[in-house]
Design a protein around this motif. Structure first.
Motif, PDB file in Angstrom:
ATOM      1  N   LEU A  44     -32.090 -36.471 -26.150  1.00  0.00           N
ATOM      2  CA  LEU A  44     -30.634 -36.604 -26.154  1.00  0.00           C
ATOM      3  C   LEU A  44     -30.200 -37.943 -25.552  1.00  0.00           C
ATOM      4  N   LYS A  45     -30.866 -38.333 -24.478  1.00  0.00           N
ATOM      5  CA  LYS A  45     -30.539 -39.606 -23.829  1.00  0.00           C
ATOM      6  C   LYS A  45     -30.862 -40.780 -24.738  1.00  0.00           C
ATOM      7  N   GLN A  46     -32.024 -40.749 -25.367  1.00  0.00           N
ATOM      8  CA  GLN A  46     -32.394 -41.814 -26.283  1.00  0.00           C
ATOM      9  C   GLN A  46     -31.473 -41.824 -27.504  1.00  0.00           C
ATOM     10  N   GLY A  47     -31.100 -40.642 -27.980  1.00  0.00           N
ATOM     11  CA  GLY A  47     -30.186 -40.557 -29.111  1.00  0.00           C
ATOM     12  C   GLY A  47     -28.840 -41.182 -28.799  1.00  0.00           C
ATOM     13  N   TRP A  48     -28.355 -40.973 -27.565  1.00  0.00           N
ATOM     14  CA  TRP A  48     -27.093 -41.605 -27.179  1.00  0.00           C
ATOM     15  C   TRP A  48     -27.213 -43.123 -27.211  1.00  0.00           C
ATOM     16  N   ALA A  49     -28.328 -43.662 -26.741  1.00  0.00           N
ATOM     17  CA  ALA A  49     -28.512 -45.113 -26.746  1.00  0.00           C
ATOM     18  C   ALA A  49     -28.446 -45.662 -28.170  1.00  0.00           C
ATOM     19  N   PHE A  50     -29.112 -44.979 -29.117  1.00  0.00           N
ATOM     20  CA  PHE A  50     -29.071 -45.416 -30.510  1.00  0.00           C
ATOM     21  C   PHE A  50     -27.663 -45.278 -31.086  1.00  0.00           C
ATOM     22  N   ALA A  51     -26.984 -44.198 -30.763  1.00  0.00           N
ATOM     23  CA  ALA A  51     -25.627 -43.986 -31.281  1.00  0.00           C
ATOM     24  C   ALA A  51     -24.662 -45.043 -30.757  1.00  0.00           C
ATOM     25  N   TRP A  52     -24.769 -45.372 -29.472  1.00  0.00           N
ATOM     26  CA  TRP A  52     -23.865 -46.355 -28.874  1.00  0.00           C
ATOM     27  C   TRP A  52     -24.087 -47.740 -29.472  1.00  0.00           C
ATOM     28  N   ARG A  53     -25.353 -48.125 -29.664  1.00  0.00           N
ATOM     29  CA  ARG A  53     -25.637 -49.424 -30.271  1.00  0.00           C
ATOM     30  C   ARG A  53     -25.175 -49.463 -31.723  1.00  0.00           C
ATOM     31  N   SER A  54     -25.360 -48.368 -32.449  1.00  0.00           N
ATOM     32  CA  SER A  54     -24.899 -48.313 -33.837  1.00  0.00           C
ATOM     33  C   SER A  54     -23.381 -48.433 -33.900  1.00  0.00           C
ATOM     34  N   LEU A  55     -22.703 -47.797 -32.958  1.00  0.00           N
ATOM     35  CA  LEU A  55     -21.245 -47.856 -32.934  1.00  0.00           C
ATOM     36  C   LEU A  55     -20.759 -49.278 -32.687  1.00  0.00           C
ATOM     37  N   MET A  56     -21.360 -49.971 -31.722  1.00  0.00           N
ATOM     38  CA  MET A  56     -20.930 -51.339 -31.423  1.00  0.00           C
ATOM     39  C   MET A  56     -21.181 -52.260 -32.613  1.00  0.00           C
ATOM     40  N   ALA A  57     -22.338 -52.111 -33.266  1.00  0.00           N
ATOM     41  CA  ALA A  57     -22.618 -52.918 -34.454  1.00  0.00           C
ATOM     42  C   ALA A  57     -21.630 -52.585 -35.573  1.00  0.00           C
ATOM     43  N   GLY A  58     -21.304 -51.299 -35.716  1.00  0.00           N
ATOM     44  CA  GLY A  58     -20.376 -50.900 -36.763  1.00  0.00           C
ATOM     45  C   GLY A  58     -18.980 -51.438 -36.546  1.00  0.00           C
ATOM     46  N   GLU A  59     -18.511 -51.427 -35.316  1.00  0.00           N
ATOM     47  CA  GLU A  59     -17.158 -51.931 -35.049  1.00  0.00           C
ATOM     48  C   GLU A  59     -17.062 -53.439 -35.235  1.00  0.00           C
ATOM     49  N   LEU A  60     -18.190 -54.141 -35.115  1.00  0.00           N
ATOM     50  CA  LEU A  60     -18.184 -55.581 -35.376  1.00  0.00           C
ATOM     51  C   LEU A  60     -18.253 -55.891 -36.869  1.00  0.00           C
ATOM     52  N   LEU A  61     -18.928 -55.021 -37.643  1.00  0.00           N
ATOM     53  CA  LEU A  61     -19.116 -55.285 -39.067  1.00  0.00           C
ATOM     54  C   LEU A  61     -18.044 -54.634 -39.934  1.00  0.00           C
ATOM     55  N   VAL A  62     -17.665 -53.417 -39.578  1.00  0.00           N
ATOM     56  CA  VAL A  62     -16.694 -52.664 -40.381  1.00  0.00           C
ATOM     57  C   VAL A  62     -15.317 -52.815 -39.736  1.00  0.00           C
ATOM     58  N   LEU A  63     -14.577 -53.786 -40.187  1.00  0.00           N
ATOM     59  CA  LEU A  63     -13.254 -54.062 -39.624  1.00  0.00           C
ATOM     60  C   LEU A  63     -12.222 -53.217 -40.378  1.00  0.00           C
ATOM     61  N   ILE A  64     -11.691 -52.206 -39.688  1.00  0.00           N
ATOM     62  CA  ILE A  64     -10.754 -51.266 -40.291  1.00  0.00           C
ATOM     63  C   ILE A  64      -9.335 -51.700 -39.944  1.00  0.00           C
ATOM     64  N   VAL A  65      -8.501 -51.843 -40.942  1.00  0.00           N
ATOM     65  CA  VAL A  65      -7.126 -52.293 -40.739  1.00  0.00           C
ATOM     66  C   VAL A  65      -6.355 -51.234 -39.955  1.00  0.00           C
ATOM     67  N   GLY A  66      -5.706 -51.666 -38.873  1.00  0.00           N
ATOM     68  CA  GLY A  66      -4.891 -50.763 -38.071  1.00  0.00           C
ATOM     69  C   GLY A  66      -5.673 -49.919 -37.092  1.00  0.00           C
ATOM     70  N   HIS A  67      -6.984 -50.114 -37.021  1.00  0.00           N
ATOM     71  CA  HIS A  67      -7.809 -49.327 -36.094  1.00  0.00           C
ATOM     72  C   HIS A  67      -8.325 -50.265 -34.998  1.00  0.00           C
ATOM     73  N   LEU A  68      -7.701 -50.178 -33.829  1.00  0.00           N
ATOM     74  CA  LEU A  68      -8.078 -51.037 -32.703  1.00  0.00           C
ATOM     75  C   LEU A  68      -9.263 -50.425 -31.967  1.00  0.00           C
ATOM     76  N   SER A  69     -10.249 -51.254 -31.670  1.00  0.00           N
ATOM     77  CA  SER A  69     -11.440 -50.786 -30.969  1.00  0.00           C
ATOM     78  C   SER A  69     -12.012 -51.933 -30.146  1.00  0.00           C
ATOM     79  N   LEU A  70     -13.025 -51.619 -29.338  1.00  0.00           N
ATOM     80  CA  LEU A  70     -13.664 -52.657 -28.534  1.00  0.00           C
ATOM     81  C   LEU A  70     -14.352 -53.690 -29.420  1.00  0.00           C
ATOM     82  N   GLY A  71     -14.940 -53.235 -30.534  1.00  0.00           N
ATOM     83  CA  GLY A  71     -15.560 -54.175 -31.462  1.00  0.00           C
ATOM     84  C   GLY A  71     -14.551 -55.125 -32.076  1.00  0.00           C
ATOM     85  N   VAL A  72     -13.367 -54.629 -32.395  1.00  0.00           N
ATOM     86  CA  VAL A  72     -12.307 -55.485 -32.953  1.00  0.00           C
ATOM     87  C   VAL A  72     -11.868 -56.528 -31.924  1.00  0.00           C
ATOM     88  N   LEU A  73     -11.704 -56.110 -30.669  1.00  0.00           N
ATOM     89  CA  LEU A  73     -11.323 -57.064 -29.626  1.00  0.00           C
ATOM     90  C   LEU A  73     -12.411 -58.110 -29.419  1.00  0.00           C
TER      91      LEU A  73
END
Length: 305
Positions: free
Chosen positions: A225-254
């Motif tokens: 579970l701990k390792q899965g969270w690490a993979f999920a968090w890294r995937s999320l950060m990469a996704g927010e940098l690559l998938v720019l969603i209009v009107g959706h503010l996130s840490l990756g967008v900032l």
């Protein structure tokens, strides 16, 4: 008279003994309270000083880099010192934009991780107990775990478009294999004697999993579970940098905005927020792992105190 005098003397002696015993108990309680407070203070300090030292080393290295004026960036205002950057971050925390971005990112992280938890747990439970299924997809699960999450984003964007669903899809693919492998490993290391004892007691099917296999595999499952969270968090950060969603503010967008504006101080501030969130969640998993090992008797009491 002699009898009454002797009885009164005996009563006085017993009363004095009770008083002394009461004082001894009070003193012992104070000593125990003091020793408990001192033990808590020592444990708190022993847990805090390595982290404080690491933070101090990072800040010192940052300040030296700033004073070195690398490529003249300090003079141009591109690089700022830790004091200025932390002050700018504090100013950002005073506005609602950063908190809105944190809220959206955390909401996506929780949703994606819960999906990965359910899918990974069901998949791990099925594969660990069904030999043909394990022979068919066991190696595929391990292969998915080693595959970089960022490689899935072109497929996810084609499939779901630039939406949160694309990010959730990659998060699940990144985290679910780790969770499944953690459960599979825990089941594999369940002692066969324990399984035979459970079956002798009448445990079969779901009951065997619920009351015997899952509790026995809990330490490895928590690690997954701990390792899965690490993979999920890294995937999320990469996704927010690559998938720019209009009107959706996130840490990756900032973070992406800071890159476009050449705002190194702002980018470092957002990275600090991302790091802090990751550390907090890691501490939660570490506490859960510690509690599991303590209940299983896997901790040395002398070392734990």
């Amino acid at each position: 008279m002699a009898v009454s005098s002797a009885s009164s003397t005996s009563s006085s002696t017993r009363a004095g003994s009770r008083a002394i015993a009461g004082l001894d108990s009070l003193e012992l309680a104070q000593q125990q309270t003091g020793s408990t407070s001192a033990r808590i203070a020592r444990r708190t300090w022993s847990a805090a000083w390595p982290k404080l030292l690491a933070v101090g080393i990072v800040l010192a290295a940052w300040q030296l880099f700033y004073l070195a004026n690398f490529r003249g960036d300090t003079a141009d205002g591109l690089v700022k010192g830790p004091v200025t950057t932390l002050h700018d971050l504090a100013v950002q925390l005073g506005h609602g934009q950063l908190w809105s971005a944190i809220g959206n990112t955390v909401q996506t992280a929780v949703a994606g991780y819960l999906l990965a938890l359910v899918i990974g747990s069901v998949l791990g439970a099925a594969v660990s107990r069904i030999p043909p299924l394990r022979a068919a997809v066991g190696s595929i699960i391990s292969g998915l775990q080693t595959m970089p999450s960022i490689a899935w984003f072109p497929f996810a964007i084609i499939l779901f478009g630039t939406s949160v669903s694309a990010i959730l899809f990659v998060m699940v693919l990144g985290a679910a294999p780790s969770i499944a492998n953690g459960l599979i490993t825990g089941v594999d290391y369940t002692p066969p004697l324990l399984l035979r004892a459970g079956k002798t007691m009448g445990l079969r099917g779901i009951a065997l999993y619920r009351y015997l296999i899952l509790p026995a595999s809990l330490p490895a499952y928590v690690a997954g579970l701990k390792q899965g969270w690490a993979f999920a968090w890294r995937s999320l950060m990469a996704g927010e940098l690559l998938v720019l969603i209009v009107g959706h503010l996130s840490l990756g967008v900032l973070l992406n905005t800071a890159q476009d504006d050449q705002d190194l101080s702002g980018a470092i501030g957002i990275m600090i927020v991302i790091l802090v969130i990751g550390i907090v969640v890691d501490l939660i998993f570490s506490k859960a792992d510690l509690a599991v090992r303590r209940r299983r008797g896997l901790l040395d009491p002398a070392a734990a105190s």
